[in-house]
Design a protein around this motif. Structure first.
Motif, PDB file in Angstrom:
ATOM      1  N   ALA A 106      -0.230  -6.609  43.484  1.00 40.16           N
ATOM      2  CA  ALA A 106      -1.550  -7.122  43.844  1.00 40.16           C
ATOM      3  C   ALA A 106      -2.591  -6.011  43.864  1.00 40.16           C
ATOM      4  N   VAL A 107      -2.206  -4.828  44.403  1.00 39.19           N
ATOM      5  CA  VAL A 107      -3.139  -3.706  44.429  1.00 39.19           C
ATOM      6  C   VAL A 107      -3.476  -3.266  43.013  1.00 39.19           C
ATOM      7  N   ALA A 108      -2.456  -3.157  42.168  1.00 39.14           N
ATOM      8  CA  ALA A 108      -2.684  -2.745  40.795  1.00 39.14           C
ATOM      9  C   ALA A 108      -3.562  -3.744  40.056  1.00 39.14           C
TER      10      ALA A 108
ATOM     11  N   ASP B  81       5.911 -11.065  35.229  1.00 40.70           N
ATOM     12  CA  ASP B  81       5.319  -9.924  35.921  1.00 40.70           C
ATOM     13  C   ASP B  81       3.792 -10.035  35.889  1.00 40.70           C
ATOM     14  N   PRO B  82       3.111  -9.912  37.026  1.00 42.26           N
ATOM     15  CA  PRO B  82       1.648 -10.084  37.063  1.00 42.26           C
ATOM     16  C   PRO B  82       0.883  -9.100  36.190  1.00 42.26           C
TER      17      PRO B  82
ATOM     18  N   LEU C  67       0.570 -13.609  40.797  1.00 44.37           N
ATOM     19  CA  LEU C  67       0.249 -14.329  39.560  1.00 44.37           C
ATOM     20  C   LEU C  67      -0.974 -15.216  39.749  1.00 44.37           C
ATOM     21  N   GLU C  68      -1.100 -15.845  40.923  1.00 47.85           N
ATOM     22  CA  GLU C  68      -2.281 -16.660  41.195  1.00 47.85           C
ATOM     23  C   GLU C  68      -3.557 -15.815  41.165  1.00 47.85           C
ATOM     24  N   THR C  69      -3.470 -14.574  41.607  1.00 47.71           N
ATOM     25  CA  THR C  69      -4.629 -13.683  41.556  1.00 47.71           C
ATOM     26  C   THR C  69      -5.099 -13.483  40.127  1.00 47.71           C
ATOM     27  N   VAL C  70      -4.148 -13.259  39.234  1.00 46.13           N
ATOM     28  CA  VAL C  70      -4.483 -13.079  37.817  1.00 46.13           C
ATOM     29  C   VAL C  70      -5.066 -14.370  37.246  1.00 46.13           C
TER      30      VAL C  70
ATOM     31  N   HIS D 286      -3.542 -30.859  25.893  1.00 50.15           N
ATOM     32  CA  HIS D 286      -4.842 -30.448  26.406  1.00 50.15           C
ATOM     33  C   HIS D 286      -5.614 -29.540  25.440  1.00 50.15           C
ATOM     34  N   CYS D 287      -4.975 -29.133  24.330  1.00 44.90           N
ATOM     35  CA  CYS D 287      -5.675 -28.310  23.338  1.00 44.90           C
ATOM     36  C   CYS D 287      -6.694 -29.167  22.596  1.00 44.90           C
ATOM     37  N   ARG D 288      -7.938 -28.712  22.539  1.00 46.07           N
ATOM     38  CA  ARG D 288      -9.008 -29.518  21.958  1.00 46.07           C
ATOM     39  C   ARG D 288      -9.252 -29.240  20.479  1.00 46.07           C
ATOM     40  N   TYR D 289      -8.580 -28.230  19.929  1.00 45.57           N
ATOM     41  CA  TYR D 289      -8.896 -27.822  18.557  1.00 45.57           C
ATOM     42  C   TYR D 289      -7.697 -28.003  17.639  1.00 45.57           C
ATOM     43  N   ASP D 290      -7.993 -28.081  16.337  1.00 43.75           N
ATOM     44  CA  ASP D 290      -6.967 -28.383  15.343  1.00 43.75           C
ATOM     45  C   ASP D 290      -5.921 -27.280  15.218  1.00 43.75           C
ATOM     46  N   TYR D 291      -6.329 -26.038  15.450  1.00 48.02           N
ATOM     47  CA  TYR D 291      -5.398 -24.911  15.338  1.00 48.02           C
ATOM     48  C   TYR D 291      -5.057 -24.381  16.727  1.00 48.02           C
ATOM     49  N   VAL D 292      -3.772 -24.058  16.898  1.00 43.08           N
ATOM     50  CA  VAL D 292      -3.282 -23.547  18.179  1.00 43.08           C
ATOM     51  C   VAL D 292      -2.482 -22.273  17.927  1.00 43.08           C
ATOM     52  N   ALA D 293      -2.898 -21.186  18.571  1.00 44.12           N
ATOM     53  CA  ALA D 293      -2.181 -19.916  18.479  1.00 44.12           C
ATOM     54  C   ALA D 293      -1.319 -19.734  19.720  1.00 44.12           C
ATOM     55  N   ARG D 294      -0.089 -19.295  19.520  1.00 42.95           N
ATOM     56  CA  ARG D 294       0.821 -19.088  20.645  1.00 42.95           C
ATOM     57  C   ARG D 294       0.739 -17.660  21.159  1.00 42.95           C
ATOM     58  N   MET D 295       0.923 -17.542  22.464  1.00 50.39           N
ATOM     59  CA  MET D 295       0.993 -16.230  23.101  1.00 50.39           C
ATOM     60  C   MET D 295       1.923 -16.316  24.296  1.00 50.39           C
ATOM     61  N   ASP D 296       2.801 -15.325  24.428  1.00 45.16           N
ATOM     62  CA  ASP D 296       3.699 -15.273  25.574  1.00 45.16           C
ATOM     63  C   ASP D 296       3.064 -14.483  26.710  1.00 45.16           C
ATOM     64  N   ALA D 297       3.611 -14.646  27.893  1.00 47.56           N
ATOM     65  CA  ALA D 297       2.985 -14.119  29.112  1.00 47.56           C
ATOM     66  C   ALA D 297       3.308 -12.661  29.389  1.00 47.56           C
TER      67      ALA D 297
END
Length: 343
Positions: free
Chosen positions: A40-42, A84-85, A118-121, A154-165
């Motif tokens: 949280a501090v970081a 990891d946050p 994680l909620e902070t982020v 919930h994606c509003r656009y025709d193209y969707v890019a994936r990203m991991d956390a």
């Protein structure tokens, strides 16, 4: 990232989605007592630096090719309690503030209850209007595949890019990928290469290159996944046409998607360059071995055969090769993985 681990367009910041149903935001106040050196501090320090660098404006100017109407697109992410946050912060930052071509929205699926850090982020990025991070919450942890299918709705656009956390996209990832898609609107799925680093993103351990041409991709798909999911951009409707993310036992969602798209005559492509730095850990190879993993692969491969996605010959060959790899020592399996990824 190793998988296993919406707000509606008109909703205010005071309502959140829980399994698709708007609910009042009722979160307890964060504790103001945080030990030095804690995530949280970081995170708090990183937020302060970001805001000082660019108060109220993106850190990079988004670029699109001149004379071309840019494709509008969503980024789809999911976060769950074990992420990891700090890594999560870096992942979101890499697809928003640090991109030379920024997405029109980020759909972030919170897969069940998560930590206060994680909620902070989440709160920080959701509060940045220039990045349009829209949060979708699942009441319980449902797993990656179901979380992705919820997010797709919930994606509003025709193209969707994936990203991991926990990975990091290179700053020109979307600029390069959507420049290609601007010129190749017939492509249903576009991927690229990735490099895998250690947990601190300091040392490159290996990489994964995949073929770029359609015929080579089809041939490659007979033996393994022909694209890297962490680099993928989908046509949303085409992904939905093949059933979205399959709910299966194991880590083969990407292979199922590719084979189903190929069977439907959809075109897949990969750009022959690196787009993402993937974060690995010491348990990566251990998770890809053992009898449980082998049974999962057997079930998936035989199901692919029954669905007409894999020939009997390819099924037998895959089972013979994979059976040996799954039961050998971790060190030897790691060497084989590195060799195969360069073939």
């Amino acid at each position: 990232m190793d998988p296993q681990k919406d707000r509606s367009a008109g909703a205010s910041r005071q309502s959140r989605f829980h399994g698709g149903v708007p609910q009042p935001a009722s979160r307890q106040k964060r504790s103001e007592s945080v030990s030095a050196g804690s995530p949280a501090v970081a995170i708090g320090e990183r937020v302060s630096v970001a805001l000082k660098q660019a108060p109220g404006t993106p850190l990079r100017r988004s670029r699109t090719p001149s004379g071309i109407r840019p494709i509008r697109f969503s980024v789809l992410m999911s976060v769950y309690r074990n992420d990891d946050p700090i890594h999560f912060w870096e992942a979101i930052e890499s697809v928003t503030a640090k991109q030379t071509r920024r997405p029109d929205e980020v759909i972030l699926v919170v897969d069940g209850p998560v930590s206060e850090d994680l909620e902070t982020v989440i709160d920080h990025w959701e509060a940045q209007p220039m990045h349009n991070v829209r949060v979708v919450r699942c009441k319980q942890n449902v797993g990656l595949a179901k979380a992705m299918n919820v997010g797709l709705q919930h994606c509003r656009y025709d193209y969707v890019a994936r990203m991991d956390a926990d990975d990091v996209s290179l700053s020109d990832r979307f600029e390069k990928q959507f420049s290609y898609l601007d010129q190749h609107p017939d492509v249903s799925l576009l991927g690229g290469w990735y490099r895998q680093f250690d947990d601190k993103m300091q040392h490159c351990l290996t990489d994964r290159k995949v073929p770029s041409q359609s015929d080579a991709i089809k041939q490659y798909s007979r033996k393994r996944t022909p694209f890297n999911h962490v680099t993928a951009v989908f046509k949303r409707d085409d992904l939905m046409r093949v059933g979205g993310y399959p709910s299966i036992d194991g880590l083969m969602e990407d292979w199922w998607i590719a084979l189903r798209m190929i069977k439907q005559g959809m075109r897949l492509a990969n750009l022959p360059e690196y787009h993402v730095n993937v974060r690995g850990d010491s348990a990566f190879m251990r998770r890809r071995g053992g009898w449980h993993y082998l049974r999962s692969e057997f079930a998936n491969l035989t199901a692919m055969n029954r669905e007409g996605l894999m020939s009997m010959r390819d099924l037998v060959q895959n089972l013979m090769i994979r059976s040996g790899v799954r039961i050998i020592p971790v060190g030897l399996r790691s060497m084989i993985y590195k060799a195969i990824r360069r073939v």
